[in-house]
Design a protein around this motif. Structure first.
Motif, PDB file in Angstrom:
ATOM      1  N   ASP A  60     -16.685 -26.211 -42.445  1.00 40.82           N
ATOM      2  CA  ASP A  60     -17.158 -25.229 -41.480  1.00 40.82           C
ATOM      3  C   ASP A  60     -16.230 -24.021 -41.376  1.00 40.82           C
ATOM      4  N   GLY A  61     -14.933 -24.270 -41.369  1.00 41.11           N
ATOM      5  CA  GLY A  61     -13.964 -23.204 -41.174  1.00 41.11           C
ATOM      6  C   GLY A  61     -13.812 -22.271 -42.359  1.00 41.11           C
ATOM      7  N   ASP A  62     -14.443 -22.600 -43.481  1.00 39.99           N
ATOM      8  CA  ASP A  62     -14.367 -21.752 -44.667  1.00 39.99           C
ATOM      9  C   ASP A  62     -15.427 -20.657 -44.672  1.00 39.99           C
ATOM     10  N   ARG A  63     -16.330 -20.684 -43.699  1.00 32.77           N
ATOM     11  CA  ARG A  63     -17.346 -19.638 -43.633  1.00 32.77           C
ATOM     12  C   ARG A  63     -16.707 -18.284 -43.363  1.00 32.77           C
ATOM     13  N   VAL A  64     -17.274 -17.256 -43.981  1.00 31.41           N
ATOM     14  CA  VAL A  64     -16.744 -15.903 -43.838  1.00 31.41           C
ATOM     15  C   VAL A  64     -17.860 -14.955 -43.418  1.00 31.41           C
ATOM     16  N   TYR A  65     -17.501 -13.702 -43.171  1.00 31.30           N
ATOM     17  CA  TYR A  65     -18.493 -12.707 -42.799  1.00 31.30           C
ATOM     18  C   TYR A  65     -19.579 -12.592 -43.878  1.00 31.30           C
ATOM     19  N   PRO A  66     -20.804 -12.308 -43.475  1.00 32.52           N
ATOM     20  CA  PRO A  66     -21.869 -12.068 -44.457  1.00 32.52           C
ATOM     21  C   PRO A  66     -21.479 -10.947 -45.413  1.00 32.52           C
ATOM     22  N   GLY A  67     -21.679 -11.195 -46.697  1.00 27.51           N
ATOM     23  CA  GLY A  67     -21.340 -10.206 -47.706  1.00 27.51           C
ATOM     24  C   GLY A  67     -19.955 -10.362 -48.279  1.00 27.51           C
ATOM     25  N   ASP A  68     -19.113 -11.201 -47.663  1.00 24.99           N
ATOM     26  CA  ASP A  68     -17.750 -11.405 -48.149  1.00 24.99           C
ATOM     27  C   ASP A  68     -17.638 -12.626 -49.057  1.00 24.99           C
ATOM     28  N   GLY A  69     -18.758 -13.287 -49.342  1.00 22.71           N
ATOM     29  CA  GLY A  69     -18.760 -14.447 -50.209  1.00 22.71           C
ATOM     30  C   GLY A  69     -19.781 -14.303 -51.321  1.00 22.71           C
ATOM     31  N   VAL A  70     -20.341 -15.426 -51.740  1.00 27.70           N
ATOM     32  CA  VAL A  70     -21.239 -15.426 -52.898  1.00 27.70           C
ATOM     33  C   VAL A  70     -22.661 -15.860 -52.553  1.00 27.70           C
ATOM     34  N   ALA A  71     -22.963 -16.081 -51.281  1.00 25.60           N
ATOM     35  CA  ALA A  71     -24.302 -16.532 -50.898  1.00 25.60           C
ATOM     36  C   ALA A  71     -25.346 -15.443 -51.164  1.00 25.60           C
ATOM     37  N   PRO A  72     -26.546 -15.837 -51.617  1.00 33.86           N
ATOM     38  CA  PRO A  72     -27.616 -14.861 -51.871  1.00 33.86           C
ATOM     39  C   PRO A  72     -28.327 -14.464 -50.575  1.00 33.86           C
ATOM     40  N   ILE A  73     -27.597 -13.843 -49.660  1.00 35.22           N
ATOM     41  CA  ILE A  73     -28.101 -13.640 -48.307  1.00 35.22           C
ATOM     42  C   ILE A  73     -29.324 -12.732 -48.276  1.00 35.22           C
ATOM     43  N   LYS A  74     -29.287 -11.635 -49.002  1.00 38.45           N
ATOM     44  CA  LYS A  74     -30.434 -10.723 -48.966  1.00 38.45           C
ATOM     45  C   LYS A  74     -31.698 -11.406 -49.475  1.00 38.45           C
TER      46      LYS A  74
END
Length: 304
Positions: free
Chosen positions: A244-258
């Motif tokens: 849980d604590g490894d989550r970062v701001y949207p756009g600062d990682g590799v998740a395909p958020i858009k």
């Protein structure tokens, strides 16, 4: 029981049924509103009033509160009416509350206590003007794998309480959990509950952690999702090690958020995009700066 078994055949109908109306808010893209989950400021230990004030100063008009923070606010001499008035004065909508009542556990006595706890929390939230509460698989994250038909019965029961109190439980997926860790499981339970008020609460990180992926997100239907937790995760930590604590701001990682947001977007009413991170690095920074940064990051990943 047979009636709810038949409901499974109509999963999309159940997921797409209407529920309580959404308040009219300014929409950033025609289909999303921005929200601050107070987990993002949890480590700052601001208390209920300062959390709402910080969110408002940062530009948020929606928040997800934590039940225990509201309870502490009331215990300190304030009323639930004071909480409602404070939010109104700040122009803040209490979209949802984060709670951990063990409504799902197999032990009947423990479950009865958990359901009673949840009912009391719902009544408190209703008085404060909050009409949703997260209901994750608290108490069943380890141990035996539960029968999903039985879980659906339990969710049906707390949905009935939600209808009575005006605070609808959002069935939350936890990717690390033994139970309700996958999209298919929460979709099944929501549909099998047999009530059109059923709603699911998903999270960018938890979809990844639980191994669900995003290909079947459209099965959530047009009304199955009202709140969606947005965050990101680094590509340098294996999925079995990330926490849980490894989550970062949207756009600062590799998740395909858009891509995810394009998939869940719906034109008929907005989805609440709630920033939820538990990053200790952010907790060591100025709370207002964190909230402002979070809002800017949310806006940056919202598809046009």
């Amino acid at each position: 029981m047979s009636t709810r078994r038949e409901a499974l055949k109509n999963l999309l109908v159940v997921a797409g049924a209407a529920v309580l109306p959404i308040p009219a808010l300014a929409l950033p893209s025609g289909s999303f509103t921005y929200c601050l989950n107070m987990s993002t400021l949890r480590g700052h230990k601001l208390g209920f009033r300062k959390e709402l004030e910080t969110a408002s100063k940062a530009g948020f008009r929606s928040v997800e509160i934590w039940v225990d923070t509201l309870q502490e606010y009331v215990k300190s001499g304030n009323s639930v009416a004071d909480a409602r008035r404070l939010a109104g004065d700040l122009g803040i909508t209490l979209e949802n509350a984060i709670g951990f009542a063990p409504w799902i556990v197999p032990d009947a006595a423990a479950r009865a206590k958990g359901v009673e706890q949840l009912k009391q929390e719902m009544e408190l939230l209703h008085g404060a003007g909050c009409r949703r509460i997260a209901t994750p698989p608290a108490g069943a994250t380890t141990g035996e794998r539960l029968d999903l038909y039985e879980v659906a019965d339990r969710y049906h029961h707390i949905l009935e309480l939600g209808i009575q109190t005006g605070v609808i439980p959002q069935l939350e997926l936890w990717g690390f959990s033994k139970n309700l860790s996958k999209l298919g499981e929460v979709l099944f339970v929501a549909a099998q509950s047999g009530l059109p008020q059923a709603r699911i609460l998903l999270d960018v990180y938890h979809l990844y952690k639980g191994g669900s992926g995003n290909a079947t997100l459209p099965l959530a239907g047009t009304a199955g999702i009202e709140i969606f937790h947005v965050n990101d995760y680094p590509g340098t930590i294996p999925v079995d090690k990330i926490g849980d604590g490894d989550r970062v701001y949207p756009g600062d990682g590799v998740a395909p958020i858009k891509d995810i947001l394009r998939t869940i977007r719906k034109a008929d009413h907005p989805i609440v995009l709630s920033l939820e991170v538990f990053n200790k690095t952010y907790w060591a920074q100025d709370a207002l700066a964190v909230a402002k940064t979070g809002l800017a990051k949310l806006k940056a990943v919202t598809p046009a």
